[in-house]
Design an enzyme around this catalytic site. Structure first.
Site, PDB file in Angstrom:
ATOM      1  N   ASN A 160       0.782  -1.245   0.000  1.00 13.65           N
ATOM      2  CA  ASN A 160       0.000   0.000   0.000  1.00 13.65           C
ATOM      3  C   ASN A 160       0.813   1.293   0.000  1.00 13.65           C
ATOM      4  O   ASN A 160       0.350   2.301  -0.512  1.00 13.65           O
ATOM      5  CB  ASN A 160      -1.056  -0.012   1.125  1.00 13.65           C
ATOM      6  CG  ASN A 160      -0.487  -0.316   2.488  1.00 13.65           C
ATOM      7  OD1 ASN A 160       0.686  -0.652   2.623  1.00 13.65           O
ATOM      8  ND2 ASN A 160      -1.316  -0.200   3.496  1.00 13.65           N
ATOM      9  N   GLY A 236       2.701  -5.755   7.254  1.00 15.37           N
ATOM     10  CA  GLY A 236       1.757  -6.481   6.402  1.00 15.37           C
ATOM     11  C   GLY A 236       0.640  -7.051   7.247  1.00 15.37           C
ATOM     12  O   GLY A 236       0.324  -6.528   8.319  1.00 15.37           O
ATOM     13  N   SER A 237       0.068  -8.146   6.769  1.00 18.08           N
ATOM     14  CA  SER A 237      -1.116  -8.687   7.447  1.00 18.08           C
ATOM     15  C   SER A 237      -0.718  -9.512   8.668  1.00 18.08           C
ATOM     16  O   SER A 237       0.381 -10.084   8.732  1.00 18.08           O
ATOM     17  CB  SER A 237      -1.895  -9.564   6.466  1.00 18.08           C
ATOM     18  OG  SER A 237      -1.066 -10.625   6.049  1.00 18.08           O
ATOM     19  N   GLU A 256       4.493  -4.731  12.130  1.00 21.09           N
ATOM     20  CA  GLU A 256       3.541  -3.616  11.959  1.00 21.09           C
ATOM     21  C   GLU A 256       2.375  -4.193  11.173  1.00 21.09           C
ATOM     22  O   GLU A 256       2.461  -4.377   9.958  1.00 21.09           O
ATOM     23  CB  GLU A 256       4.208  -2.468  11.172  1.00 21.09           C
ATOM     24  CG  GLU A 256       5.381  -1.823  11.879  1.00 21.09           C
ATOM     25  CD  GLU A 256       4.963  -0.870  12.994  1.00 21.09           C
ATOM     26  OE1 GLU A 256       3.763  -0.559  13.101  1.00 21.09           O
ATOM     27  OE2 GLU A 256       5.840  -0.454  13.771  1.00 21.09           O
ATOM     28  N   LEU A 257       1.270  -4.482  11.883  1.00 19.89           N
ATOM     29  CA  LEU A 257       0.187  -5.251  11.258  1.00 19.89           C
ATOM     30  C   LEU A 257      -1.080  -4.409  11.127  1.00 19.89           C
ATOM     31  O   LEU A 257      -1.042  -3.194  11.249  1.00 19.89           O
ATOM     32  CB  LEU A 257      -0.057  -6.516  12.080  1.00 19.89           C
ATOM     33  CG  LEU A 257       1.217  -7.322  12.399  1.00 19.89           C
ATOM     34  CD1 LEU A 257       0.921  -8.483  13.310  1.00 19.89           C
ATOM     35  CD2 LEU A 257       1.912  -7.800  11.126  1.00 19.89           C
ATOM     36  N   CYS A 290      -3.444   0.747   7.265  1.00 15.05           N
ATOM     37  CA  CYS A 290      -3.610  -0.014   8.515  1.00 15.05           C
ATOM     38  C   CYS A 290      -4.353   0.793   9.570  1.00 15.05           C
ATOM     39  O   CYS A 290      -4.903   0.217  10.504  1.00 15.05           O
ATOM     40  CB  CYS A 290      -2.253  -0.449   9.015  1.00 15.05           C
ATOM     41  SG  CYS A 290      -1.056   0.874   8.937  1.00 15.05           S
ATOM     42  N   GLU A 384     -10.274  -6.683  10.131  1.00 11.84           N
ATOM     43  CA  GLU A 384      -9.781  -5.535   9.369  1.00 11.84           C
ATOM     44  C   GLU A 384     -10.429  -5.559   7.988  1.00 11.84           C
ATOM     45  O   GLU A 384     -10.181  -6.467   7.201  1.00 11.84           O
ATOM     46  CB  GLU A 384      -8.254  -5.618   9.214  1.00 11.84           C
ATOM     47  CG  GLU A 384      -7.690  -4.449   8.444  1.00 11.84           C
ATOM     48  CD  GLU A 384      -6.193  -4.564   8.197  1.00 11.84           C
ATOM     49  OE1 GLU A 384      -5.699  -5.679   7.945  1.00 11.84           O
ATOM     50  OE2 GLU A 384      -5.534  -3.521   8.244  1.00 11.84           O
TER      51      GLU A 384
HETATM   52  P1  NAD Z   1       0.602  -9.249   3.150  1.00 10.71           P
HETATM   53  O1  NAD Z   1       0.806  -9.761   4.534  1.00 10.71           O
HETATM   54  O2  NAD Z   1      -0.163 -10.067   2.207  1.00 10.71           O
HETATM   55  O3  NAD Z   1       2.032  -9.008   2.451  1.00 10.71           O
HETATM   56  C1  NAD Z   1       3.022  -8.212   3.030  1.00 10.71           C
HETATM   57  C2  NAD Z   1       4.370  -8.713   2.583  1.00 10.71           C
HETATM   58  O4  NAD Z   1       4.557 -10.024   3.094  1.00 10.71           O
HETATM   59  C3  NAD Z   1       4.518  -8.808   1.060  1.00 10.71           C
HETATM   60  O5  NAD Z   1       5.835  -8.455   0.703  1.00 10.71           O
HETATM   61  C4  NAD Z   1       4.282 -10.282   0.807  1.00 10.71           C
HETATM   62  O6  NAD Z   1       4.924 -10.761  -0.352  1.00 10.71           O
HETATM   63  C5  NAD Z   1       4.905 -10.887   2.039  1.00 10.71           C
HETATM   64  N1  NAD Z   1       4.432 -12.236   2.358  1.00 10.71           N
HETATM   65  C6  NAD Z   1       3.229 -12.801   2.066  1.00 10.71           C
HETATM   66  N2  NAD Z   1       3.212 -14.089   2.510  1.00 10.71           N
HETATM   67  C7  NAD Z   1       4.418 -14.316   3.090  1.00 10.71           C
HETATM   68  C8  NAD Z   1       5.018 -15.437   3.729  1.00 10.71           C
HETATM   69  N3  NAD Z   1       4.372 -16.596   3.856  1.00 10.71           N
HETATM   70  N4  NAD Z   1       6.282 -15.313   4.193  1.00 10.71           N
HETATM   71  C9  NAD Z   1       6.952 -14.147   4.073  1.00 10.71           C
HETATM   72  N5  NAD Z   1       6.444 -13.045   3.474  1.00 10.71           N
HETATM   73  C10 NAD Z   1       5.188 -13.134   3.007  1.00 10.71           C
HETATM   74  O7  NAD Z   1       0.011  -7.792   3.298  1.00 10.71           O
HETATM   75  P2  NAD Z   1      -0.420  -6.765   2.146  1.00 10.71           P
HETATM   76  O8  NAD Z   1      -1.689  -7.241   1.553  1.00 10.71           O
HETATM   77  O9  NAD Z   1       0.714  -6.436   1.263  1.00 10.71           O
HETATM   78  O10 NAD Z   1      -0.674  -5.469   3.050  1.00 10.71           O
HETATM   79  C11 NAD Z   1      -1.847  -5.314   3.738  1.00 10.71           C
HETATM   80  C12 NAD Z   1      -1.682  -5.542   5.217  1.00 10.71           C
HETATM   81  O11 NAD Z   1      -0.602  -4.778   5.722  1.00 10.71           O
HETATM   82  C13 NAD Z   1      -2.893  -5.066   5.987  1.00 10.71           C
HETATM   83  O12 NAD Z   1      -3.214  -6.003   6.988  1.00 10.71           O
HETATM   84  C14 NAD Z   1      -2.417  -3.759   6.600  1.00 10.71           C
HETATM   85  O13 NAD Z   1      -3.101  -3.372   7.756  1.00 10.71           O
HETATM   86  C15 NAD Z   1      -1.000  -4.066   6.878  1.00 10.71           C
HETATM   87  N6  NAD Z   1      -0.229  -2.840   7.020  1.00 10.71           N
HETATM   88  C16 NAD Z   1       0.222  -2.471   8.246  1.00 10.71           C
HETATM   89  C17 NAD Z   1       0.912  -1.278   8.402  1.00 10.71           C
HETATM   90  C18 NAD Z   1       1.447  -0.833   9.727  1.00 10.71           C
HETATM   91  O14 NAD Z   1       2.310   0.032   9.740  1.00 10.71           O
HETATM   92  N7  NAD Z   1       0.978  -1.361  10.835  1.00 10.71           N
HETATM   93  C19 NAD Z   1       1.122  -0.468   7.299  1.00 10.71           C
HETATM   94  C20 NAD Z   1       0.636  -0.877   6.058  1.00 10.71           C
HETATM   95  C21 NAD Z   1      -0.033  -2.067   5.933  1.00 10.71           C
END
Ligand code: NAD
Length: 481
Positions: A160, A236-237, A256-257, A290, A384
């Site tokens: 994002n 990420g998630s 940071e989720l 997020c 979420e």
């Molecule tokens: P995601 O978890 O699908 O992916 C994030 C990253 O993790 C990507 O680079 C992806 O390739 C990698 N990934 C996916 N599966 C993996 C695995 N099994 N092992 C290692 N890496 C893996 O998340 P997304 O869809 O890219 O982003 C959305 C999420 O991120 C939402 O939940 C959002 O709230 C969160 N987010 C949090 C913050 C924060 O600062 N707290 C900021 C932005 C987004």
């Protein structure tokens, strides 16, 4: 559809670009119209191991010995280069994430600031003196601490904010004298490569930043388990983050989720200002942030007034082409993501929710949606939603509002709207989140504030100074005179 430049990027290891037709590749497409923007050649697991080896060698031989003034200078130069090439980044961010061009500008401005905060932070890394004679027997001794870089940092980032959230990991890591292996989101991998090129031009040593391209499941285990890695920093998630933490074993981990941010509006609030802030907070990046506004609790005497303002403002938003300067809300990242959000809305409606506005989808475009008559059991409330979907919920008392806001497994940011300063503090104290805004919605973030979640929203804090602390190790040194 206008013609756009297409990119073909590989991984970057020890200053070399690694790409070949033999390696798997992933296409990068505009989430708005599906236009091909380029492709990436994915790293193999061997490439990922090699990237960690290189990062480890460059840490030992160069980065950990690099003086603070030099690290600061590299970060300052990168900031200047980014500022000078802002237009190119704004354009690419809008294309690859689908965020409106106006939001792309904000992301680039913030990214420049992150680099500048880190440039200043590189010169302010210090420990403290400990008064040893506070302890029995501590007379005639001097104690102090010093901070040292930790080594190789693995950074895994989401789609994002592919510039600013990448920088929230790279800039503090380099300020502290570490090296990095970055795995950017495969959906938005292009801006991180342009950023890599700026660092290179600014004089960052070869191999201090390595990028491995590919999917998380393909590369995650190798990156996170390697014993040469000292810290894993993941944004990420939750589903992925908590699994990575287990895989990381004894390593230090920053997560940071996500969240389902609560925002509380009391009867004495400025409803005009609150509604503007809440709507914006619910639709920035199509709700894919997020700290997006998701749950809005409104005190009953002003419930219908506030809801009316929210609905009017949501209806005024222009949804569409992110490249159009007048667009307020762009597409979601994929059609699958938009369909998932639509399904959650439909499920909530079947369970009794009312759609006050929005709820309709065309391909990746989901109209900003406001839902009433929701319950805490519905996915749009308790999970979420990560889409431009806001839920409005009435309350009677302050206690009821804080109790409902805290009735969540997640806790990142919250917003409170009231003119009563005592109430503002009481509620801020009671909310179970990593941050609280008064008279501003949960979406607000500055890049130097401590930022991170409680409960299942994560562990650790970012925000440049706080990330530098997490990416350094404090050592005690004592002297007996
Ligand atoms: P995601 O978890 O699908 O992916 C994030 C990253 O993790 C990507 O680079 C992806 O390739 C990698 N990934 C996916 N599966 C993996 C695995 N099994 N092992 C290692 N890496 C893996 O998340 P997304 O869809 O890219 O982003 C959305 C999420 O991120 C939402 O939940 C959002 O709230 C969160 N987010 C949090 C913050 C924060 O600062 N707290 C900021 C932005 C987004």
């Amino acid at each position: 559809m206008t013609e756009v430049q297409q990119y073909y990027f590989g991984s970057f290891i020890d200053g070399e670009e690694i790409k070949s037709e033999g390696r798997a590749s992933i296409e990068v497409r505009s989430p708005y119209d599906g236009q091909l923007l380029g492709k990436i050649s994915c790293a193999t697991q061997e490439d990922a191991k090699q990237a960690i080896e290189v990062a480890h060698r460059v840490f030992e031989t160069e980065m950990k010995k690099m003086p603070a003034h030099r690290r600061s200078e590299i970060l300052r130069k990168t900031a200047d280069l980014l500022e000078a090439r802002a237009e190119q980044f704004i354009h690419l961010l809008a294309l690859e994430t689908g965020k409106p061009i106006r939001e792309g500008k904000v992301e680039v401005d913030r990214a420049v600031q992150v680099l500048r905060f880190a440039s200043e932070g590189a010169k302010q890394i210090h420990g403290e003196e400990i008064q040893l004679d506070s302890a029995y027997g501590g007379e005639n001794q001097i104690g102090f601490t010093r901070r040292y870089p930790i080594g190789v940092v693995v950074a895994i980032t989401p789609f994002n904010f592919p510039l600013n959230l990448v920088l929230h990991k790279l800039a503090p890591a380099f300020a502290a004298g570490n090296t990095v292996v970055l795995k950017p989101a495969e959906k938005t991998p292009l801006s991180p490569v342009l950023l890599y090129k700026l660092f290179e031009e600014a004089g960052l040593p070869k191999g201090a930043l390595n990028i491995v391209m590919g999917t998380g499941p393909d590369l995650g285990d190798v990156l996170v388990k390697d014993p040469k890695v000292q810290r894993v920093t993941f944004t990420g998630s939750g589903a992925v983050g908590w699994k990575l933490k287990e895989l990381a074993g004894n390593k230090k981990v920053t997560l940071e989720l996500g969240s389902n941010a609560p925002n509380l509006v009391f009867e004495d609030a400025d409803l005009e200002a609150a509604s503007t802030s809440l709507i914006r907070g619910g639709v920035v990046t199509s709700g894919q942030a997020c700290i997006s506004v998701q749950r809005i609790y409104v005190q009953k005497p002003v419930y219908s007034d506030l809801v009316e303002k929210l609905v009017t403002k949501a209806k005024d938003l222009k949804t569409g082409d992110p490249m159009d300067e007048t667009t307020d809300v762009g597409p979601m990242i994929t059609e699958e993501a938009a369909k998932r959000a639509e399904a959650w809305i439909n499920e909530a409606v079947q369970q009794g929710a009312t759609v006050l506005t929005g709820g309709t989808r065309t391909a990746t475009l989901l109209e900003p949606t406001i839902l009433a008559d929701v319950t805490h059991e519905m996915k749009v409330v308790c999970q979420e939603v990560f889409a431009p979907v806001l839920c409005v919920i009435p309350f009677d008392t302050e206690e009821e509002a804080t109790q409902m806001a805290n009735d969540s497994e997640l806790g990142l940011h919250a917003g409170v709207f009231t003119k009563d300063i005592s109430r503002a503090f009481r509620v801020a104290d009671a909310l179970e989140t990593g941050g609280v805004w008064i008279n501003e919605s949960s979406i607000r973030r500055y890049d130097h504030i401590p930022y991170g979640g409680v409960k299942l929203s994560g562990v650790g804090r970012e925000g440049v100074r706080y990330a530098i602390e997490e990416m350094t190790e404090e050592k005690f040194i004592g002297i007996k005179l």
